[in-house]
Design a protein around this motif. Structure first.
Motif, PDB file in Angstrom:
ATOM      1  N   ASP A 106       0.832  -1.205   0.000  1.00  0.00           N
ATOM      2  CA  ASP A 106       0.000   0.000   0.000  1.00  0.00           C
ATOM      3  C   ASP A 106       0.866   1.255   0.000  1.00  0.00           C
ATOM      4  OD1 ASP A 106      -2.464  -1.223  -0.137  1.00  0.00           O
ATOM      5  OD2 ASP A 106      -2.775  -1.257   2.039  1.00  0.00           O
ATOM      6  N   GLN A 107       1.916   1.250   0.813  1.00  0.00           N
ATOM      7  CA  GLN A 107       2.816   2.404   0.837  1.00  0.00           C
ATOM      8  C   GLN A 107       3.499   2.593  -0.515  1.00  0.00           C
ATOM      9  OE1 GLN A 107       5.117   0.956   4.216  1.00  0.00           O
ATOM     10  NE2 GLN A 107       4.459   2.707   5.454  1.00  0.00           N
ATOM     11  N   GLN A 108       3.869   1.483  -1.123  1.00  0.00           N
ATOM     12  CA  GLN A 108       4.559   1.560  -2.408  1.00  0.00           C
ATOM     13  C   GLN A 108       3.622   2.067  -3.503  1.00  0.00           C
ATOM     14  OE1 GLN A 108       7.690   1.138  -2.165  1.00  0.00           O
ATOM     15  NE2 GLN A 108       8.311   1.340  -4.303  1.00  0.00           N
ATOM     16  N   LEU A 109       2.392   1.625  -3.487  1.00  0.00           N
ATOM     17  CA  LEU A 109       1.417   2.107  -4.465  1.00  0.00           C
ATOM     18  C   LEU A 109       1.195   3.611  -4.325  1.00  0.00           C
ATOM     19  CD1 LEU A 109      -1.193  -0.789  -4.322  1.00  0.00           C
ATOM     20  CD2 LEU A 109       0.363  -0.267  -6.215  1.00  0.00           C
ATOM     21  N   ASP A 110       1.143   4.080  -3.084  1.00  0.00           N
ATOM     22  CA  ASP A 110       0.972   5.515  -2.858  1.00  0.00           C
ATOM     23  C   ASP A 110       2.196   6.295  -3.342  1.00  0.00           C
ATOM     24  OD1 ASP A 110      -1.512   5.099  -1.760  1.00  0.00           O
ATOM     25  OD2 ASP A 110      -0.847   5.271   0.327  1.00  0.00           O
ATOM     26  N   LEU A 111       3.378   5.743  -3.103  1.00  0.00           N
ATOM     27  CA  LEU A 111       4.601   6.405  -3.551  1.00  0.00           C
ATOM     28  C   LEU A 111       4.639   6.479  -5.076  1.00  0.00           C
ATOM     29  CD1 LEU A 111       7.379   7.653  -3.021  1.00  0.00           C
ATOM     30  CD2 LEU A 111       8.321   5.321  -2.934  1.00  0.00           C
ATOM     31  N   GLU A 112       4.284   5.383  -5.725  1.00  0.00           N
ATOM     32  CA  GLU A 112       4.242   5.383  -7.186  1.00  0.00           C
ATOM     33  C   GLU A 112       3.289   6.459  -7.702  1.00  0.00           C
ATOM     34  OE1 GLU A 112       5.127   0.586  -7.791  1.00  0.00           O
ATOM     35  OE2 GLU A 112       3.127   1.408  -8.138  1.00  0.00           O
ATOM     36  N   ARG A 113       2.129   6.558  -7.073  1.00  0.00           N
ATOM     37  CA  ARG A 113       1.158   7.588  -7.472  1.00  0.00           C
ATOM     38  C   ARG A 113       1.754   8.992  -7.340  1.00  0.00           C
ATOM     39  NH1 ARG A 113      -2.624   7.945  -2.911  1.00  0.00           N
ATOM     40  NH2 ARG A 113      -0.815   9.123  -2.143  1.00  0.00           N
ATOM     41  N   ASP A 114       2.381   9.249  -6.199  1.00  0.00           N
ATOM     42  CA  ASP A 114       2.909  10.591  -5.935  1.00  0.00           C
ATOM     43  C   ASP A 114       4.053  10.942  -6.890  1.00  0.00           C
ATOM     44  OD1 ASP A 114       1.084  10.707  -3.885  1.00  0.00           O
ATOM     45  OD2 ASP A 114       2.550  10.266  -2.305  1.00  0.00           O
ATOM     46  N   LEU A 115       4.945   9.981  -7.113  1.00  0.00           N
ATOM     47  CA  LEU A 115       6.058  10.241  -8.023  1.00  0.00           C
ATOM     48  C   LEU A 115       5.570  10.389  -9.460  1.00  0.00           C
ATOM     49  CD1 LEU A 115       8.752   7.807  -6.550  1.00  0.00           C
ATOM     50  CD2 LEU A 115       8.729  10.306  -6.400  1.00  0.00           C
ATOM     51  N   GLN A 116       4.565   9.591  -9.827  1.00  0.00           N
ATOM     52  CA  GLN A 116       4.013   9.686 -11.179  1.00  0.00           C
ATOM     53  C   GLN A 116       3.369  11.057 -11.397  1.00  0.00           C
ATOM     54  OE1 GLN A 116       5.122   7.752 -13.335  1.00  0.00           O
ATOM     55  NE2 GLN A 116       3.698   6.056 -13.711  1.00  0.00           N
ATOM     56  N   ARG A 117       2.740  11.560 -10.356  1.00  0.00           N
ATOM     57  CA  ARG A 117       2.126  12.885 -10.452  1.00  0.00           C
ATOM     58  C   ARG A 117       3.192  13.956 -10.690  1.00  0.00           C
ATOM     59  NH1 ARG A 117      -1.308  12.972  -5.939  1.00  0.00           N
ATOM     60  NH2 ARG A 117      -2.995  12.272  -7.292  1.00  0.00           N
ATOM     61  N   GLU A 118       4.298  13.855  -9.957  1.00  0.00           N
ATOM     62  CA  GLU A 118       5.391  14.817 -10.132  1.00  0.00           C
ATOM     63  C   GLU A 118       5.974  14.731 -11.541  1.00  0.00           C
ATOM     64  OE1 GLU A 118       8.335  14.347  -7.132  1.00  0.00           O
ATOM     65  OE2 GLU A 118       6.899  14.435  -5.475  1.00  0.00           O
ATOM     66  N   LEU A 119       6.228  13.517 -11.987  1.00  0.00           N
ATOM     67  CA  LEU A 119       6.819  13.340 -13.318  1.00  0.00           C
ATOM     68  C   LEU A 119       5.863  13.779 -14.421  1.00  0.00           C
ATOM     69  CD1 LEU A 119       8.525   9.857 -12.825  1.00  0.00           C
ATOM     70  CD2 LEU A 119       9.650  12.096 -12.922  1.00  0.00           C
ATOM     71  N   GLY A 120       4.574  13.646 -14.159  1.00  0.00           N
ATOM     72  CA  GLY A 120       3.588  14.051 -15.154  1.00  0.00           C
ATOM     73  C   GLY A 120       3.601  15.545 -15.436  1.00  0.00           C
ATOM     74  N   ALA A 121       4.186  16.319 -14.528  1.00  0.00           N
ATOM     75  CA  ALA A 121       4.280  17.765 -14.728  1.00  0.00           C
ATOM     76  C   ALA A 121       5.636  18.183 -15.290  1.00  0.00           C
ATOM     77  CB  ALA A 121       4.038  18.478 -13.398  1.00  0.00           C
ATOM     78  N   SER A 122       6.473  17.222 -15.653  1.00  0.00           N
ATOM     79  CA  SER A 122       7.835  17.538 -16.099  1.00  0.00           C
ATOM     80  C   SER A 122       7.894  17.816 -17.601  1.00  0.00           C
ATOM     81  CB  SER A 122       8.781  16.383 -15.767  1.00  0.00           C
ATOM     82  OG  SER A 122       8.508  15.247 -16.570  1.00  0.00           O
ATOM     83  N   PHE A 123       8.936  18.520 -18.007  1.00  0.00           N
ATOM     84  CA  PHE A 123       9.183  18.768 -19.428  1.00  0.00           C
ATOM     85  C   PHE A 123       9.387  17.448 -20.158  1.00  0.00           C
ATOM     86  CE2 PHE A 123      12.260  18.924 -22.851  1.00  0.00           C
ATOM     87  CZ  PHE A 123      11.745  19.907 -23.681  1.00  0.00           C
ATOM     88  N   ASP A 124      10.155  16.535 -19.552  1.00  0.00           N
ATOM     89  CA  ASP A 124      10.498  15.299 -20.250  1.00  0.00           C
ATOM     90  C   ASP A 124       9.281  14.417 -20.509  1.00  0.00           C
ATOM     91  OD1 ASP A 124      13.130  15.935 -20.575  1.00  0.00           O
ATOM     92  OD2 ASP A 124      13.851  14.763 -18.869  1.00  0.00           O
ATOM     93  N   TYR A 125       8.309  14.447 -19.619  1.00  0.00           N
ATOM     94  CA  TYR A 125       7.088  13.677 -19.869  1.00  0.00           C
ATOM     95  C   TYR A 125       6.349  14.246 -21.081  1.00  0.00           C
ATOM     96  CZ  TYR A 125       2.319  11.948 -19.345  1.00  0.00           C
ATOM     97  OH  TYR A 125       1.082  11.391 -19.581  1.00  0.00           O
ATOM     98  N   ALA A 126       6.209  15.560 -21.108  1.00  0.00           N
ATOM     99  CA  ALA A 126       5.544  16.191 -22.244  1.00  0.00           C
ATOM    100  C   ALA A 126       6.297  15.919 -23.543  1.00  0.00           C
ATOM    101  CB  ALA A 126       5.428  17.700 -22.006  1.00  0.00           C
ATOM    102  N   GLU A 127       7.623  15.981 -23.483  1.00  0.00           N
ATOM    103  CA  GLU A 127       8.437  15.715 -24.660  1.00  0.00           C
ATOM    104  C   GLU A 127       8.318  14.254 -25.088  1.00  0.00           C
ATOM    105  OE1 GLU A 127      11.338  15.488 -27.715  1.00  0.00           O
ATOM    106  OE2 GLU A 127       9.969  17.051 -26.983  1.00  0.00           O
TER     107      GLU A 127
END
Length: 263
Positions: free
Chosen positions: A226-247
Protein backbone atom coordinates in the motif's frame (compact mmCIF):
# COMPACT_ATOMS: atom_id res chain seq x y z
CA UNK A 1 39.83 22.16 -6.18
CA UNK A 2 43.00 20.25 -7.05
CA UNK A 3 42.78 16.53 -6.41
CA UNK A 4 45.50 14.05 -5.49
CA UNK A 5 43.64 10.88 -4.47
CA UNK A 6 41.03 11.01 -7.22
CA UNK A 7 40.79 12.19 -10.81
CA UNK A 8 37.75 13.94 -12.28
CA UNK A 9 37.08 13.93 -16.02
CA UNK A 10 34.17 15.91 -17.44
CA UNK A 11 32.57 15.32 -20.82
CA UNK A 12 30.47 18.46 -20.99
CA UNK A 13 28.95 17.65 -24.37
CA UNK A 14 27.67 14.29 -23.11
CA UNK A 15 26.78 15.62 -19.62
CA UNK A 16 28.87 12.80 -18.11
CA UNK A 17 31.44 12.98 -15.31
CA UNK A 18 33.90 10.18 -14.55
CA UNK A 19 35.49 10.00 -11.11
CA UNK A 20 38.54 7.75 -10.88
CA UNK A 21 39.91 6.64 -7.52
CA UNK A 22 43.57 7.42 -8.08
CA UNK A 23 45.84 5.67 -5.58
CA UNK A 24 46.83 2.75 -7.81
CA UNK A 25 49.88 1.84 -5.73
CA UNK A 26 47.51 1.19 -2.80
CA UNK A 27 44.77 -0.45 -4.90
CA UNK A 28 42.81 2.80 -4.48
CA UNK A 29 42.15 2.12 -0.81
CA UNK A 30 40.45 4.89 1.12
CA UNK A 31 42.13 7.47 3.31
CA UNK A 32 40.38 10.35 5.01
CA UNK A 33 41.85 12.64 2.37
CA UNK A 34 40.34 10.54 -0.43
CA UNK A 35 36.94 10.68 1.27
CA UNK A 36 37.15 14.46 1.50
CA UNK A 37 38.14 14.79 -2.15
CA UNK A 38 35.39 12.44 -3.30
CA UNK A 39 32.84 14.37 -1.27
CA UNK A 40 33.97 17.63 -2.89
CA UNK A 41 33.80 16.06 -6.35
CA UNK A 42 30.25 14.88 -5.70
CA UNK A 43 29.38 18.42 -4.60
CA UNK A 44 30.54 19.61 -8.02
CA UNK A 45 28.56 16.86 -9.75
CA UNK A 46 25.37 17.95 -8.03
CA UNK A 47 25.94 21.62 -8.91
CA UNK A 48 26.88 21.05 -12.55
CA UNK A 49 24.83 19.97 -15.56
CA UNK A 50 25.74 16.31 -15.06
CA UNK A 51 23.23 13.66 -16.06
CA UNK A 52 25.31 10.50 -15.55
CA UNK A 53 28.27 9.59 -13.33
CA UNK A 54 30.87 6.85 -13.75
CA UNK A 55 32.95 5.70 -10.78
CA UNK A 56 36.05 3.61 -11.48
CA UNK A 57 39.59 2.94 -10.26
CA UNK A 58 43.06 3.59 -11.62
CA UNK A 59 45.51 0.78 -12.25
CA UNK A 60 44.86 -2.88 -11.52
CA UNK A 61 42.13 -2.54 -8.90
CA UNK A 62 38.84 -0.78 -8.33
CA UNK A 63 39.15 -0.23 -4.59
CA UNK A 64 40.57 -2.29 -1.73
CA UNK A 65 38.43 -0.63 0.92
CA UNK A 66 39.97 1.19 3.86
CA UNK A 67 43.71 1.83 3.88
CA UNK A 68 44.71 0.48 7.28
CA UNK A 69 47.88 2.57 7.16
CA UNK A 70 45.68 5.65 7.54
CA UNK A 71 44.42 4.44 10.93
CA UNK A 72 45.91 4.61 14.41
CA UNK A 73 46.56 1.27 16.12
CA UNK A 74 48.33 2.67 19.17
CA UNK A 75 47.03 0.89 22.32
CA UNK A 76 44.57 3.18 24.04
CA UNK A 77 44.28 5.46 21.01
CA UNK A 78 43.08 3.07 18.31
CA UNK A 79 40.83 4.42 15.59
CA UNK A 80 37.25 3.36 16.32
CA UNK A 81 35.98 1.64 13.14
CA UNK A 82 32.44 2.63 14.05
CA UNK A 83 33.45 6.30 14.08
CA UNK A 84 35.19 5.83 10.73
CA UNK A 85 32.06 4.29 9.24
CA UNK A 86 29.82 6.99 10.70
CA UNK A 87 31.96 9.92 9.57
CA UNK A 88 33.04 8.77 6.12
CA UNK A 89 31.64 5.57 4.64
CA UNK A 90 27.97 5.89 5.63
CA UNK A 91 27.61 9.44 4.23
CA UNK A 92 29.26 8.32 0.99
CA UNK A 93 26.96 5.32 0.53
CA UNK A 94 23.85 7.34 1.36
CA UNK A 95 24.90 10.04 -1.06
CA UNK A 96 25.55 7.69 -3.97
CA UNK A 97 22.19 6.02 -3.44
CA UNK A 98 20.37 9.37 -3.32
CA UNK A 99 22.07 11.13 -6.25
CA UNK A 100 19.30 12.20 -8.66
CA UNK A 101 21.10 10.78 -11.69
CA UNK A 102 22.35 7.35 -12.82
CA UNK A 103 25.59 6.20 -11.21
CA UNK A 104 27.66 3.50 -12.92
CA UNK A 105 30.46 1.56 -11.23
CA UNK A 106 33.08 0.37 -13.72
CA UNK A 107 34.90 -2.27 -11.68
CA UNK A 108 38.40 -3.03 -12.88
CA UNK A 109 40.31 -5.64 -10.91
CA UNK A 110 39.76 -6.18 -7.21
CA UNK A 111 36.84 -4.66 -5.31
CA UNK A 112 37.40 -5.65 -1.69
CA UNK A 113 35.83 -4.75 1.63
CA UNK A 114 34.23 -1.31 1.53
CA UNK A 115 35.43 -1.10 -2.08
CA UNK A 116 33.13 -3.97 -3.05
CA UNK A 117 30.19 -2.35 -1.32
CA UNK A 118 31.03 1.04 -2.80
CA UNK A 119 30.49 -0.57 -6.21
CA UNK A 120 27.23 -2.17 -5.06
CA UNK A 121 25.98 1.22 -3.86
CA UNK A 122 26.02 2.44 -7.45
CA UNK A 123 22.97 1.94 -9.64
CA UNK A 124 24.57 -0.25 -12.30
CA UNK A 125 27.75 -2.27 -11.90
CA UNK A 126 29.85 -3.11 -14.95
CA UNK A 127 32.76 -5.42 -14.21
CA UNK A 128 35.83 -6.39 -16.18
CA UNK A 129 35.93 -10.13 -16.77
CA UNK A 130 39.07 -10.52 -14.64
CA UNK A 131 37.68 -8.53 -11.71
CA UNK A 132 36.46 -9.94 -8.41
CA UNK A 133 34.47 -8.98 -5.32
CA UNK A 134 35.66 -9.85 -1.81
CA UNK A 135 33.86 -9.24 1.48
CA UNK A 136 37.20 -9.17 3.25
CA UNK A 137 36.00 -7.76 6.57
CA UNK A 138 35.94 -11.07 8.45
CA UNK A 139 39.66 -11.51 7.76
CA UNK A 140 40.37 -8.68 10.23
CA UNK A 141 37.57 -9.47 12.66
CA UNK A 142 34.91 -7.11 11.33
CA UNK A 143 31.58 -7.39 9.52
CA UNK A 144 30.63 -6.01 6.09
CA UNK A 145 29.87 -2.30 6.28
CA UNK A 146 29.18 0.41 3.70
CA UNK A 147 25.83 -1.23 3.06
CA UNK A 148 27.17 -4.75 2.61
CA UNK A 149 24.75 -6.38 5.04
CA UNK A 150 21.87 -4.79 3.11
CA UNK A 151 23.03 -5.14 -0.50
CA UNK A 152 24.17 -8.76 -0.31
CA UNK A 153 21.00 -10.41 1.08
CA UNK A 154 18.78 -8.26 -1.17
CA UNK A 155 20.61 -9.31 -4.32
CA UNK A 156 21.86 -12.85 -3.78
CA UNK A 157 19.75 -14.21 -0.93
CA UNK A 158 20.63 -14.97 2.68
CA UNK A 159 22.51 -18.23 2.11
CA UNK A 160 24.93 -16.75 -0.41
CA UNK A 161 25.21 -13.45 1.47
CA UNK A 162 26.21 -15.25 4.66
CA UNK A 163 28.62 -17.46 2.75
CA UNK A 164 30.38 -14.49 1.19
CA UNK A 165 30.53 -12.56 4.47
CA UNK A 166 31.56 -15.41 6.76
CA UNK A 167 34.23 -16.95 4.51
CA UNK A 168 35.56 -13.78 2.93
CA UNK A 169 36.02 -15.81 -0.26
CA UNK A 170 36.66 -14.16 -3.59
CA UNK A 171 33.69 -13.97 -5.97
CA UNK A 172 34.56 -13.75 -9.65
CA UNK A 173 32.85 -11.23 -11.90
CA UNK A 174 31.19 -14.03 -13.85
CA UNK A 175 29.77 -15.60 -10.69
CA UNK A 176 28.65 -12.20 -9.42
CA UNK A 177 26.75 -11.77 -12.67
CA UNK A 178 25.22 -15.26 -12.48
CA UNK A 179 24.08 -14.60 -8.92
CA UNK A 180 22.45 -11.27 -9.82
CA UNK A 181 24.88 -9.18 -7.79
CA UNK A 182 25.94 -6.98 -10.73
CA UNK A 183 24.56 -5.80 -14.07
CA UNK A 184 27.09 -6.76 -16.73
CA UNK A 185 30.51 -8.34 -17.35
CA UNK A 186 32.66 -7.20 -20.27
CA UNK A 187 36.13 -8.00 -21.55
CA UNK A 188 38.79 -6.06 -19.66
CA UNK A 189 39.82 -3.92 -22.61
CA UNK A 190 36.21 -2.95 -23.28
CA UNK A 191 35.33 -1.77 -19.77
CA UNK A 192 36.15 1.95 -20.17
CA UNK A 193 34.42 2.32 -23.52
CA UNK A 194 31.39 0.28 -22.43
CA UNK A 195 30.99 2.38 -19.29
CA UNK A 196 31.36 5.61 -21.28
CA UNK A 197 28.82 4.49 -23.87
CA UNK A 198 26.31 3.45 -21.22
CA UNK A 199 26.78 6.73 -19.34
CA UNK A 200 26.29 8.75 -22.52
CA UNK A 201 23.16 6.78 -23.32
CA UNK A 202 21.69 7.25 -19.83
CA UNK A 203 22.57 10.95 -19.89
CA UNK A 204 20.14 11.32 -22.80
CA UNK A 205 17.31 9.74 -20.84
CA UNK A 206 14.77 11.57 -18.63
CA UNK A 207 16.93 12.18 -15.58
CA UNK A 208 14.08 13.00 -13.21
CA UNK A 209 12.38 9.75 -14.12
CA UNK A 210 15.59 7.83 -13.40
CA UNK A 211 15.88 9.57 -10.02
CA UNK A 212 12.28 8.60 -9.23
CA UNK A 213 12.91 5.00 -10.30
CA UNK A 214 15.90 4.83 -7.96
CA UNK A 215 13.92 6.25 -5.04
CA UNK A 216 10.92 3.99 -5.57
CA UNK A 217 12.89 0.78 -6.05
CA UNK A 218 14.92 1.38 -2.89
CA UNK A 219 11.88 2.34 -0.85
CA UNK A 220 10.21 -0.95 -1.78
CA UNK A 221 12.64 -2.87 0.44
CA UNK A 222 11.07 -1.49 3.64
CA UNK A 223 7.58 -0.43 2.59
CA UNK A 224 4.28 -2.29 2.38
CA UNK A 225 2.51 -2.71 -0.95
CA UNK A 226 0.00 0.00 0.00
CA UNK A 227 2.82 2.40 0.84
CA UNK A 228 4.56 1.56 -2.41
CA UNK A 229 1.42 2.11 -4.46
CA UNK A 230 0.97 5.52 -2.86
CA UNK A 231 4.60 6.40 -3.55
CA UNK A 232 4.24 5.38 -7.19
CA UNK A 233 1.16 7.59 -7.47
CA UNK A 234 2.91 10.59 -5.94
CA UNK A 235 6.06 10.24 -8.02
CA UNK A 236 4.01 9.69 -11.18
CA UNK A 237 2.13 12.89 -10.45
CA UNK A 238 5.39 14.82 -10.13
CA UNK A 239 6.82 13.34 -13.32
CA UNK A 240 3.59 14.05 -15.15
CA UNK A 241 4.28 17.77 -14.73
CA UNK A 242 7.83 17.54 -16.10
CA UNK A 243 9.18 18.77 -19.43
CA UNK A 244 10.50 15.30 -20.25
CA UNK A 245 7.09 13.68 -19.87
CA UNK A 246 5.54 16.19 -22.24
CA UNK A 247 8.44 15.71 -24.66
CA UNK A 248 8.22 11.93 -24.46
CA UNK A 249 4.50 11.94 -25.21
CA UNK A 250 4.91 14.42 -28.06
CA UNK A 251 7.74 12.39 -29.56
CA UNK A 252 5.59 9.26 -29.39
CA UNK A 253 2.72 11.02 -31.16
CA UNK A 254 5.06 12.40 -33.81
CA UNK A 255 6.84 9.06 -34.17
CA UNK A 256 10.31 10.52 -33.56
CA UNK A 257 13.08 10.07 -31.02
CA UNK A 258 12.49 12.14 -27.86
CA UNK A 259 14.89 14.94 -26.93
CA UNK A 260 14.94 14.76 -23.16
CA UNK A 261 16.53 17.56 -21.15
CA UNK A 262 16.51 16.08 -17.67
CA UNK A 263 13.83 18.42 -16.36
Amino acid sequence: MPYEAIRVDIDASAHVTTITLNRPDKLNSFTRAMHQELSAALDDVEKADVRALVLTGAGRGFCAGQDLADLDFTPGAMTDPGDLVEQYFNPLIRRLQALPLPVIAAVNGTAAGAGANLALACDLVLAARSSSFIQAFVKIGLLPDSGGTAFLPQRVGMARALGLAITGDKLSAEQALNWGLIWQVVDDAELPSTAAQLAARLAQQPTRAIAAIKAAMRASVTQSLDQQLDLERDLQRELGASFDYAEGVQAFIEKRAPRFEGR
